[in-house]
Enzyme design. Structure first.
Site, short mmCIF file in Angstrom:
data_model
loop_
_atom_site.label_atom_id
_atom_site.label_comp_id
_atom_site.label_asym_id
_atom_site.label_seq_id
_atom_site.Cartn_x
_atom_site.Cartn_y
_atom_site.Cartn_z
N GLU A 100 33.00 38.60 43.54
CA GLU A 100 33.43 39.58 44.55
C GLU A 100 33.92 40.85 43.84
O GLU A 100 34.75 40.76 42.94
CB GLU A 100 34.56 39.00 45.40
CG GLU A 100 34.87 39.85 46.61
CD GLU A 100 35.94 39.21 47.51
OE1 GLU A 100 35.82 39.31 48.74
OE2 GLU A 100 36.90 38.63 46.96
N GLY A 158 44.51 36.28 42.31
CA GLY A 158 45.20 35.00 42.45
C GLY A 158 44.22 33.86 42.48
O GLY A 158 44.41 32.83 41.84
N ASN A 203 35.11 30.92 46.42
CA ASN A 203 33.76 30.42 46.25
C ASN A 203 33.58 29.14 47.08
O ASN A 203 34.42 28.25 47.04
CB ASN A 203 33.48 30.10 44.78
CG ASN A 203 33.90 31.22 43.86
OD1 ASN A 203 33.52 32.37 44.03
ND2 ASN A 203 34.73 30.88 42.87
N GLU A 236 42.82 30.20 50.21
CA GLU A 236 41.41 30.00 49.82
C GLU A 236 40.75 28.93 50.67
O GLU A 236 39.56 29.04 51.01
CB GLU A 236 41.32 29.65 48.34
CG GLU A 236 41.98 30.65 47.39
CD GLU A 236 41.56 32.09 47.64
OE1 GLU A 236 40.40 32.32 47.99
OE2 GLU A 236 42.42 32.98 47.48
N HIS A 259 39.57 30.31 53.88
CA HIS A 259 38.33 31.09 53.70
C HIS A 259 37.08 30.23 53.83
O HIS A 259 35.99 30.77 54.08
CB HIS A 259 38.32 31.73 52.32
CG HIS A 259 38.96 33.09 52.25
ND1 HIS A 259 38.69 34.09 53.16
CD2 HIS A 259 39.84 33.61 51.35
CE1 HIS A 259 39.38 35.17 52.82
NE2 HIS A 259 40.09 34.91 51.74
#
Length: 863
Positions: free
Chosen positions: A130, A273, A277, A308, A311
């Protein structure tokens, strides 16, 4: 040929033209231990809406060896330039493109990062893609809305492990002939995902495995780190947080985890941080705590883990169409991670909204008052725009506004809308309007006006209570006044009054504690909102607007409430109202409404009663920052002396072994200044003096030594001896920082040359060196580097990678030289250098910090 900066218009045209089906990517990493370059072979299949059209595919590589489109070999020298391979008018309805290149390992945390652990001298690799860095590893159509499946095949050295988005094969297939060193790892194709969330993590990593079990399903869970950190890896605690997140998100989203396994990989020299993925989350390995740390650090790690994980649904399953919705991607993950911490059964951090108010919102308020402030839904015209947009508005203000939206539409209605959104758009791409449309259906609220006011305008509102009482202290009139201050000079847009959903908390002193006795929740809109519910009631000791922190706004206390809070701030029975008042006081200090010396007095009067360790640590950081930048120069030494003595007093009186003791030890170590105080640091370091309960472990030893180095009490010999004691990557970073901190002209010149002239430091080392170089006590030594900064920063920006250049542009700006001369030098450079928009923004933000410090110093001087 076009440059390396993909524009939104180019991406839109390419998305209209192409439908990408699949990638097959083969990487030969068998030489990773030595570094250099590696062979990358990409086979991509895609459809074209217009036969005979032209387009391009993205690639950053030292050498392109082969380009074959639909069976026709193209001249690589002709079609490859900058970061693009031009695909001429040979496109058919169905296409197959093969690209073979030599790609480069990096040490900047971008693309395929390579790190050698000094403990075992083994290389460890991981990808970070990213925003636009998959193109550093394989040829790709590098934009989020061109999703495809990805099948990776990787050749790696013998004994290494390869982890990717798909489950890791049980064992590698060996190369042929069998005497060939290394193994071939063949992964199954991924679901349809975007390029930027693909991943490879390669090396002799240590791993621990478990599962998440639910309704007959079993999701494999893995945790990875370098073997040199394995003894510190608290896998059970990480798995516990992860399972709590799985259960809470699956219930709230009404959608099962969308991938086949979930690995969390703690990797070295990571810039952020963590990174979401799909099924293979990379996390900075500083979160594997090798020394004693406070509960606030564990809470921060848990929030990162949950962020995460969120996400996997919002970002990976359903992905933004273009980067202007980056804010929604990050804000949703931030909001839901904190909501999970606060509400999940058996969570260790039910006070998570206090931490959010104290840290995230403080970040947002700061960012929103810079000349670079922008609407939450920023206009992202190209990749340069998005690269500098990972900021406090994208993460913290956006999450604050989502919290406001939840209060506005109702929590049940919010998650019902989110559930419909996931079902409708799984494995696809969306715009903000898709989510708002779903929320309108479930809530019955028209969100168009709300969206325009909150998402399409910049700046922050101030809420003040207007209270009138009679002679007996009974309220005769109560209203909430909303202000929209002028935006900072240079910012785009107009001041805007917004609709707010807030709570008003009424507090009384009871048995020495400030206790909430009533609460009113209401909509505030326009300049003045009457609150008739309070008329006729006796005025409470404290009136706190935006209690429970529902909205995003700066809050001011009325005169009587401010008087009570100043005397009793530490006595609030709950942590959140304390945090809101602390945040308001800090904001007033930054705005020059509260003198630094008065802020110091307020902190010293209340911090001993503050139980929340996260709030304590924030107050410690903010107080030091205020003294370094916002104190009147002629009073600064007095303020620092007062603060340092207080830190030592709290260190000695804190409960032995407690988090508070450790945080005060770090605070004292960062600011010790007298010969006696520095003697104590030396004695703690060599063990000739101890403090009951305080463990002087590896990280605390470096904290002590770095301060001794910065004050001239520790030389190169002492630094080298400590590094010999701690020959780890963390030790190497601390030694680099300590060397840069030494208070000599020679040390500063050497550091400057290493960063600016050599230009080959790994990202983490450069960050540490810059941190050591900039010492508040060394303003005179650093003075010559103000002019040098402006001489080199543009060239640095144009010749280094984004991460490396941004560290330098921000970290070496002369922020300590708070003067009109610094502002003038900045303005002259901005006028003459004509930097691009991204560099201009970063320098303008730093300039704004100096301007704010000047105002605060003037306010402190006149106190």
């Amino acid at each position: 040929m076009p440059g390396t900066n993909l524009t939104r218009e180019e991406a839109r045209r390419r998305a209209e033209l192409l439908t990408v089906d699949s990638y097959e990517i083969e990487l030969d990493l068998s030489g990773a231990q030595e570094g250099g370059t590696y062979r990358s072979e990409t086979l991509v299949r895609f459809d074209t809406a217009e036969a005979g059209a032209e387009t391009f595919i993205d690639l950053v590589a030292p050498t392109v060896r082969e380009v074959v489109l639909n069976g026709t070999a193209l001249d690589a020298a002709e079609v490859f330039a900058d970061s693009r391979i031009a695909l001429p008018g040979l496109l058919a309805g169905r296409n197959e493109l093969k690209v073979v290149a030599d790609c480069a390992y990096t040490n900047s945390g971008e693309g395929l990062h390579r790190f050698v652990d000094p403990v075992d001298e083994q290389a460890y690799l991981y990808t970070q893609f990213e925003v636009p860095d998959a193109r550093r590893v394989f040829a790709s159509f590098e934009q989020p809305d061109l999703k495809a499946t990805f099948r990776f095949t990787v050749k790696a050295p013998e004994g290494w492990t390869v982890i990717s988005n798909s489950p890791t094969p049980e064992r590698p297939a060996w190369g042929h002939p069998r005497t060939e060193s290394g193994g071939i790892w063949r992964f199954e194709p991924t679901p349809r995902i975007s390029t930027y969330i693909t991943a490879l993590i390669v090396g002799p990593y240590h791993s621990v495995h478990s599962t998440y079990e639910k309704d007959g399903r079993s999701i494999p869970l893995g945790i990875y780190c370098r073997p040199s950190l394995a003894e510190y890896l608290d896998a059970d605690a990480i798995f516990e947080v992860t399972r709590q997140g799985f259960a809470w998100f699956e219930e709230k989203f009404a959608y099962e985890y969308p991938f086949t396994k979930y690995d969390q990989l703690f990797v070295p020299e990571f810039n952020a941080g963590a990174m979401e993925n799909a099924g293979a989350v990379t996390i900075r390995d500083q979160y594997v705590f090798r020394s004693k740390t406070t509960d606030a650090a564990y809470e921060g790690r848990a929030e990162t883990i949950l962020h995460e994980l969120a996400h996997m649904w919002f970002g990976d399953l359903v992905t933004m169409e273009w980067w202007n919705d980056l804010w929604l991607n990050e804000s949703f993950a931030t909001y839901t991670s904190v909501a999970c911490q606060a509400a999940a059964p058996d969570s260790k951090w039910p006070h998570a909204w206090t931490t959010f108010a104290n840290s995230m919102k403080t970040w947002a308020y700061r960012q929103d008052q810079l000349p670079s402030t922008h609407p939450i839904m920023a206009e992202i015209n190209d990749l340069d725009d998005v690269l500098v947009n990972f900021d406090g508005i994208t993460y913290a203000k956006g999450a604050s506004v989502l919290k406001q939206l939840v209060a506005y539409v109702g929590e049940e209605e919010f998650f019902s809308g989110v559930q419909a959104y996931f079902k409708a758009h799984a494995y696809g791409n969306t715009r903000l309007s898709d989510l708002l449309g779903a929320l309108e259906k479930t809530s019955g609220r028209d969100l168009k006006t709300w969206s325009k006011a909150w998402l399409e305008t910049a700046g922050i509102n101030i809420l003040r209570p207007e209270i009138e009482t009679d002679g007996d202290g009974v309220v005769t009139s109560f209203a909430v006044k909303q202000e929209a201050p002028a935006l900072p000079a240079g910012a785009k847009g107009e001041p805007t009054l917004r609709p707010h959903r807030i709570a008003i908390g009424l507090y009384e002193l009871q048995d020495g504690k400030l206790v909430r006795t009533d609460r009113i929740e209401l909509d505030v809109d326009g300049e003045l909102t009457a609150v008739p519910q309070l008329v006729g009631k006796r005025r409470p000791a404290v009136v706190l607007l935006n209690d429970d922190d529902l909205s995003y706004a700066k809050v001011r206390l009325d005169e009587e409430s401010l008087r009570v809070v100043t005397e009793h701030l530490g006595t609030f029975a709950e942590s959140l109202p304390r945090a809101l008042c602390w945040a308001s006081a800090w904001d007033m200090t930054r705005d020059g409404e509260l003198a630094t010396r008065d802020y110091l007095s307020l902190v010293l009067s209340g911090i001993a009663e503050e139980s929340d360790i996260g709030v304590v640590q924030s107050l410690q950081r903010q107080t030091k920052l205020a003294l370094d930048l916002y104190a009147a120069p002629e009073w600064r030494a007095t303020g620092l002396a007062t603060w340092t003595e207080a830190a030592l007093t709290h260190l000695r009186s804190a409960e032995p072994g407690s988090d508070h003791q450790l945080s005060w030890a770090r605070t004292f170590a960062a600011t010790a200044r007298t010969p006696e105080q520095l003697d104590l640091l030396q004695s703690l370091l060599d063990g000739s003096e101890t403090i009951e309960g305080l463990t002087v472990d590896a990280d605390l030893r470096w904290s002590l030594l770095k301060r001794l180095a910065a004050t001239g009490r520790a030389d190169e010999k002492a630094i080298a001896a400590e590094l010999e004691r701690d020959r780890t990557s963390a030790g190497e970073l601390s030694a680099a920082e300590a060397r840069a901190a030494r208070p000599t002209a020679e040390a500063k010149a050497e550091t400057w040359a290493t960063v600016i002239e050599s230009g080959n430091l790994p990202n983490a080392v450069q960050e540490a060196v810059i941190g050591g170089f900039v010492q508040p006590d060394q303003r005179e030594l650093l003075a010559p580097y103000s002019a040098k900064y402006f001489e080199v920063v543009k060239d640095i920006w144009e010749t280094r990678s984004h991460e490396i250049a941004q560290q330098i542009a921000v970290g070496l700006y002369p922020v300590l030289h708070v003067s009109q001369e610094t502002l003038d030098a900045t303005d002259a450079w901005l006028a003459s250098a004509e930097p691009n928009a991204s560099l201009r923004r970063l320098v303008m933000e730093s300039r704004s910090g100096v301007e704010r410090a000047l105002r605060a110093q003037a306010a402190d001087a006149s106190a």
